[in-house]
Design a protein around this motif. Structure first.
Motif, mmCIF file in Angstrom:
data_model
loop_
_atom_site.group_PDB
_atom_site.id
_atom_site.type_symbol
_atom_site.label_atom_id
_atom_site.label_comp_id
_atom_site.label_asym_id
_atom_site.label_seq_id
_atom_site.Cartn_x
_atom_site.Cartn_y
_atom_site.Cartn_z
ATOM 1 N N GLY A 115 -9.492 -22.791 104.096
ATOM 2 C CA GLY A 115 -8.526 -23.870 103.945
ATOM 3 C C GLY A 115 -9.100 -25.275 103.875
ATOM 4 N N LEU A 116 -10.409 -25.416 103.821
ATOM 5 C CA LEU A 116 -10.987 -26.754 103.755
ATOM 6 C C LEU A 116 -10.829 -27.319 102.337
ATOM 7 N N PRO A 117 -10.613 -28.626 102.227
ATOM 8 C CA PRO A 117 -10.439 -29.224 100.900
ATOM 9 C C PRO A 117 -11.681 -29.041 100.028
ATOM 10 N N ARG A 118 -11.436 -28.606 98.807
ATOM 11 C CA ARG A 118 -12.525 -28.370 97.856
ATOM 12 C C ARG A 118 -12.734 -29.599 96.977
ATOM 13 N N ARG A 119 -13.899 -29.641 96.352
ATOM 14 C CA ARG A 119 -14.225 -30.711 95.419
ATOM 15 C C ARG A 119 -13.718 -30.310 94.037
ATOM 16 N N MET A 120 -12.532 -30.748 93.706
ATOM 17 C CA MET A 120 -11.871 -30.320 92.479
ATOM 18 C C MET A 120 -12.398 -31.030 91.226
ATOM 19 N N ALA A 121 -13.224 -32.071 91.382
ATOM 20 C CA ALA A 121 -13.789 -32.767 90.227
ATOM 21 C C ALA A 121 -14.882 -31.939 89.551
ATOM 22 N N ASP A 122 -15.392 -30.927 90.237
ATOM 23 C CA ASP A 122 -16.441 -30.079 89.674
ATOM 24 C C ASP A 122 -15.873 -29.164 88.585
ATOM 25 N N GLN A 123 -16.794 -28.586 87.798
ATOM 26 C CA GLN A 123 -16.390 -27.540 86.866
ATOM 27 C C GLN A 123 -15.779 -26.400 87.686
ATOM 28 N N PRO A 124 -14.810 -25.670 87.140
ATOM 29 C CA PRO A 124 -14.112 -24.652 87.940
ATOM 30 C C PRO A 124 -15.019 -23.703 88.707
ATOM 31 N N GLN A 125 -16.065 -23.168 88.070
ATOM 32 C CA GLN A 125 -16.907 -22.187 88.763
ATOM 33 C C GLN A 125 -17.691 -22.786 89.920
ATOM 34 N N TRP A 126 -17.733 -24.124 90.022
ATOM 35 C CA TRP A 126 -18.439 -24.797 91.118
ATOM 36 C C TRP A 126 -17.478 -25.350 92.158
ATOM 37 N N ARG A 127 -16.225 -25.050 92.056
ATOM 38 C CA ARG A 127 -15.231 -25.608 92.970
ATOM 39 C C ARG A 127 -15.234 -24.950 94.347
ATOM 40 N N TYR A 128 -16.224 -24.157 94.618
ATOM 41 C CA TYR A 128 -16.366 -23.666 95.990
ATOM 42 C C TYR A 128 -16.984 -24.736 96.876
ATOM 43 N N HIS A 129 -17.531 -25.799 96.284
ATOM 44 C CA HIS A 129 -18.037 -26.918 97.078
ATOM 45 C C HIS A 129 -16.873 -27.643 97.734
ATOM 46 N N TYR A 130 -17.131 -28.178 98.905
ATOM 47 C CA TYR A 130 -16.096 -28.908 99.634
ATOM 48 C C TYR A 130 -16.112 -30.379 99.259
ATOM 49 N N GLY A 131 -14.975 -31.016 99.456
ATOM 50 C CA GLY A 131 -14.913 -32.468 99.358
ATOM 51 C C GLY A 131 -15.374 -33.072 100.677
ATOM 52 N N SER A 132 -15.461 -34.381 100.732
ATOM 53 C CA SER A 132 -15.960 -35.079 101.928
ATOM 54 C C SER A 132 -15.193 -34.690 103.176
ATOM 55 N N SER A 133 -13.869 -34.676 103.102
ATOM 56 C CA SER A 133 -13.082 -34.334 104.288
ATOM 57 C C SER A 133 -13.295 -32.875 104.683
ATOM 58 N N GLY A 134 -13.591 -32.021 103.703
ATOM 59 C CA GLY A 134 -13.893 -30.624 104.010
ATOM 60 C C GLY A 134 -15.178 -30.482 104.797
ATOM 61 N N TYR A 135 -16.203 -31.251 104.408
ATOM 62 C CA TYR A 135 -17.471 -31.197 105.136
ATOM 63 C C TYR A 135 -17.325 -31.760 106.548
ATOM 64 N N LEU A 136 -16.529 -32.797 106.711
ATOM 65 C CA LEU A 136 -16.301 -33.341 108.052
ATOM 66 C C LEU A 136 -15.596 -32.315 108.936
ATOM 67 N N ALA A 137 -14.568 -31.674 108.387
ATOM 68 C CA ALA A 137 -13.844 -30.650 109.152
ATOM 69 C C ALA A 137 -14.764 -29.478 109.479
ATOM 70 N N MET A 138 -15.644 -29.112 108.536
ATOM 71 C CA MET A 138 -16.595 -28.032 108.787
ATOM 72 C C MET A 138 -17.503 -28.380 109.967
ATOM 73 N N GLY A 139 -17.954 -29.624 110.023
ATOM 74 C CA GLY A 139 -18.797 -30.043 111.133
ATOM 75 C C GLY A 139 -18.081 -29.934 112.466
ATOM 76 N N GLU A 140 -16.815 -30.288 112.498
ATOM 77 C CA GLU A 140 -16.039 -30.157 113.737
ATOM 78 C C GLU A 140 -15.902 -28.692 114.140
ATOM 79 N N ARG A 141 -15.683 -27.831 113.166
ATOM 80 C CA ARG A 141 -15.563 -26.399 113.460
ATOM 81 C C ARG A 141 -16.903 -25.819 113.929
ATOM 82 N N ALA A 142 -17.992 -26.272 113.317
ATOM 83 C CA ALA A 142 -19.321 -25.813 113.736
ATOM 84 C C ALA A 142 -19.595 -26.229 115.178
ATOM 85 N N TYR A 143 -19.230 -27.446 115.517
ATOM 86 C CA TYR A 143 -19.429 -27.938 116.883
ATOM 87 C C TYR A 143 -18.624 -27.107 117.869
#
Length: 174
Positions: A131-159
Protein backbone atom coordinates in the motif's frame (compact mmCIF):
# COMPACT_ATOMS: atom_id res chain seq x y z
CA UNK A 1 26.83 -16.82 -2.39
CA UNK A 2 26.12 -14.47 -5.30
CA UNK A 3 28.33 -11.74 -6.72
CA UNK A 4 27.41 -9.20 -4.01
CA UNK A 5 28.05 -11.58 -1.10
CA UNK A 6 31.89 -11.26 -1.00
CA UNK A 7 31.62 -7.46 -1.10
CA UNK A 8 29.06 -7.47 1.71
CA UNK A 9 31.22 -9.65 3.97
CA UNK A 10 34.32 -7.59 3.08
CA UNK A 11 32.54 -4.37 4.08
CA UNK A 12 31.70 -5.84 7.49
CA UNK A 13 35.29 -7.03 7.95
CA UNK A 14 36.67 -3.63 6.92
CA UNK A 15 34.35 -1.84 9.35
CA UNK A 16 35.53 -4.12 12.16
CA UNK A 17 39.17 -3.45 11.24
CA UNK A 18 38.66 0.33 11.13
CA UNK A 19 36.97 0.27 14.52
CA UNK A 20 39.54 -2.02 16.15
CA UNK A 21 40.15 -1.10 19.76
CA UNK A 22 36.85 0.75 20.06
CA UNK A 23 33.73 -0.48 21.74
CA UNK A 24 31.29 -1.55 19.03
CA UNK A 25 27.58 -2.13 19.47
CA UNK A 26 25.99 -3.80 16.49
CA UNK A 27 22.48 -2.34 16.54
CA UNK A 28 20.93 -4.44 13.83
CA UNK A 29 20.54 -5.29 10.19
CA UNK A 30 17.77 -3.98 7.96
CA UNK A 31 17.34 -6.52 5.17
CA UNK A 32 15.44 -5.63 2.00
CA UNK A 33 16.00 -7.97 -0.92
CA UNK A 34 14.03 -9.33 -3.75
CA UNK A 35 11.97 -6.82 -5.70
CA UNK A 36 13.62 -7.47 -9.04
CA UNK A 37 14.43 -11.06 -8.17
CA UNK A 38 10.93 -11.78 -6.95
CA UNK A 39 9.48 -11.67 -10.42
CA UNK A 40 12.12 -14.02 -11.81
CA UNK A 41 10.03 -17.00 -12.80
CA UNK A 42 12.81 -19.52 -13.50
CA UNK A 43 13.76 -20.08 -9.83
CA UNK A 44 10.08 -20.05 -8.91
CA UNK A 45 9.23 -22.77 -11.43
CA UNK A 46 12.47 -24.72 -10.94
CA UNK A 47 13.56 -24.19 -7.33
CA UNK A 48 17.11 -25.32 -6.67
CA UNK A 49 17.39 -28.12 -4.19
CA UNK A 50 18.05 -28.42 -1.38
CA UNK A 51 18.38 -24.73 -0.54
CA UNK A 52 15.52 -22.29 -0.85
CA UNK A 53 15.69 -18.50 -0.80
CA UNK A 54 14.77 -18.62 2.91
CA UNK A 55 17.49 -21.22 3.65
CA UNK A 56 20.16 -19.22 1.82
CA UNK A 57 19.10 -16.02 3.56
CA UNK A 58 19.17 -17.73 6.96
CA UNK A 59 22.71 -18.92 6.21
CA UNK A 60 23.70 -15.35 5.32
CA UNK A 61 22.15 -14.04 8.54
CA UNK A 62 24.14 -16.64 10.52
CA UNK A 63 27.37 -15.49 8.82
CA UNK A 64 26.61 -11.84 9.53
CA UNK A 65 25.81 -12.65 13.16
CA UNK A 66 29.07 -14.62 13.37
CA UNK A 67 30.97 -11.56 12.20
CA UNK A 68 29.10 -9.05 14.37
CA UNK A 69 26.94 -10.27 17.24
CA UNK A 70 25.10 -13.54 17.80
CA UNK A 71 22.13 -11.53 19.04
CA UNK A 72 22.07 -9.07 16.11
CA UNK A 73 18.43 -8.07 15.56
CA UNK A 74 17.36 -8.34 11.93
CA UNK A 75 14.39 -6.55 10.40
CA UNK A 76 13.27 -8.21 7.16
CA UNK A 77 11.23 -6.37 4.53
CA UNK A 78 8.43 -8.16 2.81
CA UNK A 79 8.32 -6.75 -0.70
CA UNK A 80 5.18 -4.78 -1.33
CA UNK A 81 2.10 -5.45 -3.37
CA UNK A 82 3.46 -2.85 -5.79
CA UNK A 83 5.12 -5.76 -7.60
CA UNK A 84 1.70 -7.34 -8.27
CA UNK A 85 -0.02 -4.46 -10.10
CA UNK A 86 -1.00 -5.08 -13.73
CA UNK A 87 1.02 -2.07 -14.90
CA UNK A 88 4.17 -3.73 -13.50
CA UNK A 89 3.36 -7.35 -14.38
CA UNK A 90 1.80 -7.13 -17.83
CA UNK A 91 4.70 -5.44 -19.69
CA UNK A 92 6.86 -8.38 -18.59
CA UNK A 93 4.52 -11.01 -20.04
CA UNK A 94 6.25 -12.36 -23.13
CA UNK A 95 3.78 -15.03 -24.14
CA UNK A 96 6.30 -17.74 -23.34
CA UNK A 97 5.79 -20.65 -21.01
CA UNK A 98 7.64 -18.97 -18.11
CA UNK A 99 6.84 -15.25 -18.09
CA UNK A 100 3.10 -15.45 -17.82
CA UNK A 101 1.18 -13.10 -15.54
CA UNK A 102 0.28 -16.03 -13.26
CA UNK A 103 3.93 -17.13 -12.96
CA UNK A 104 5.15 -13.59 -12.33
CA UNK A 105 2.56 -13.14 -9.58
CA UNK A 106 3.31 -16.61 -8.22
CA UNK A 107 7.05 -15.87 -8.04
CA UNK A 108 6.42 -12.57 -6.27
CA UNK A 109 4.00 -14.11 -3.77
CA UNK A 110 6.43 -16.96 -3.08
CA UNK A 111 9.18 -14.46 -2.25
CA UNK A 112 6.76 -12.50 -0.06
CA UNK A 113 5.88 -15.68 1.86
CA UNK A 114 9.58 -16.55 2.30
CA UNK A 115 10.23 -13.10 3.74
CA UNK A 116 7.43 -13.49 6.30
CA UNK A 117 8.90 -16.86 7.28
CA UNK A 118 12.35 -15.31 7.76
CA UNK A 119 10.87 -12.48 9.80
CA UNK A 120 9.43 -15.05 12.20
CA UNK A 121 12.83 -16.53 13.01
CA UNK A 122 14.33 -15.81 16.46
CA UNK A 123 15.87 -12.35 16.63
CA UNK A 124 14.07 -11.26 13.46
CA UNK A 125 10.89 -9.37 12.65
CA UNK A 126 9.35 -8.49 9.31
CA UNK A 127 7.56 -5.47 8.02
CA UNK A 128 5.01 -5.06 5.30
CA UNK A 129 5.46 -2.66 2.38
CA UNK A 130 1.97 -3.07 0.97
CA UNK A 131 0.00 0.00 0.00
CA UNK A 132 2.91 2.43 -0.13
CA UNK A 133 2.65 5.20 -2.74
CA UNK A 134 4.38 4.28 -5.98
CA UNK A 135 6.33 6.51 -8.34
CA UNK A 136 3.79 6.78 -11.13
CA UNK A 137 5.98 9.06 -13.31
CA UNK A 138 8.09 6.02 -14.25
CA UNK A 139 7.44 3.79 -17.24
CA UNK A 140 4.76 1.24 -16.24
CA UNK A 141 7.13 -1.72 -15.81
CA UNK A 142 9.21 0.37 -13.37
CA UNK A 143 6.30 1.55 -11.24
CA UNK A 144 7.24 -0.82 -8.47
CA UNK A 145 9.51 2.00 -7.25
CA UNK A 146 8.08 4.05 -4.42
CA UNK A 147 7.52 7.77 -4.33
CA UNK A 148 9.15 9.93 -1.64
CA UNK A 149 6.32 9.47 0.84
CA UNK A 150 6.45 5.72 0.22
CA UNK A 151 10.13 5.58 1.14
CA UNK A 152 9.51 7.62 4.29
CA UNK A 153 6.69 5.30 5.34
CA UNK A 154 8.92 2.30 4.59
CA UNK A 155 11.56 3.69 6.93
CA UNK A 156 9.01 4.04 9.71
CA UNK A 157 7.87 0.46 9.18
CA UNK A 158 11.48 -0.78 9.15
CA UNK A 159 12.13 1.01 12.44
CA UNK A 160 9.04 -0.57 14.01
CA UNK A 161 10.23 -4.03 12.90
CA UNK A 162 13.72 -3.34 14.26
CA UNK A 163 12.18 -2.32 17.58
CA UNK A 164 10.31 -5.62 17.67
CA UNK A 165 13.37 -7.70 16.71
CA UNK A 166 15.64 -5.93 19.19
CA UNK A 167 13.25 -5.62 22.10
CA UNK A 168 14.20 -1.94 22.36
CA UNK A 169 11.73 0.56 23.70
CA UNK A 170 11.25 3.60 21.47
CA UNK A 171 12.31 6.93 22.92
CA UNK A 172 9.54 9.27 24.02
CA UNK A 173 8.40 11.78 21.38
CA UNK A 174 10.17 15.12 21.39
Amino acid sequence: GGSVYPQFVLQIQQAIARLAGQSIEWAGLIWFQGENGASGTYWYLYPPEPYSFADKTRALFAIVRGLTSQTLPIAVARIGDNMLHDDVILPQVDGGAMNTADNLRGATNKRRADQVTLGGDPGCAWWDNDGLPRRMADQPQWRYHYGSSGYLAMGERAYAAWLQASGEVPPPPL
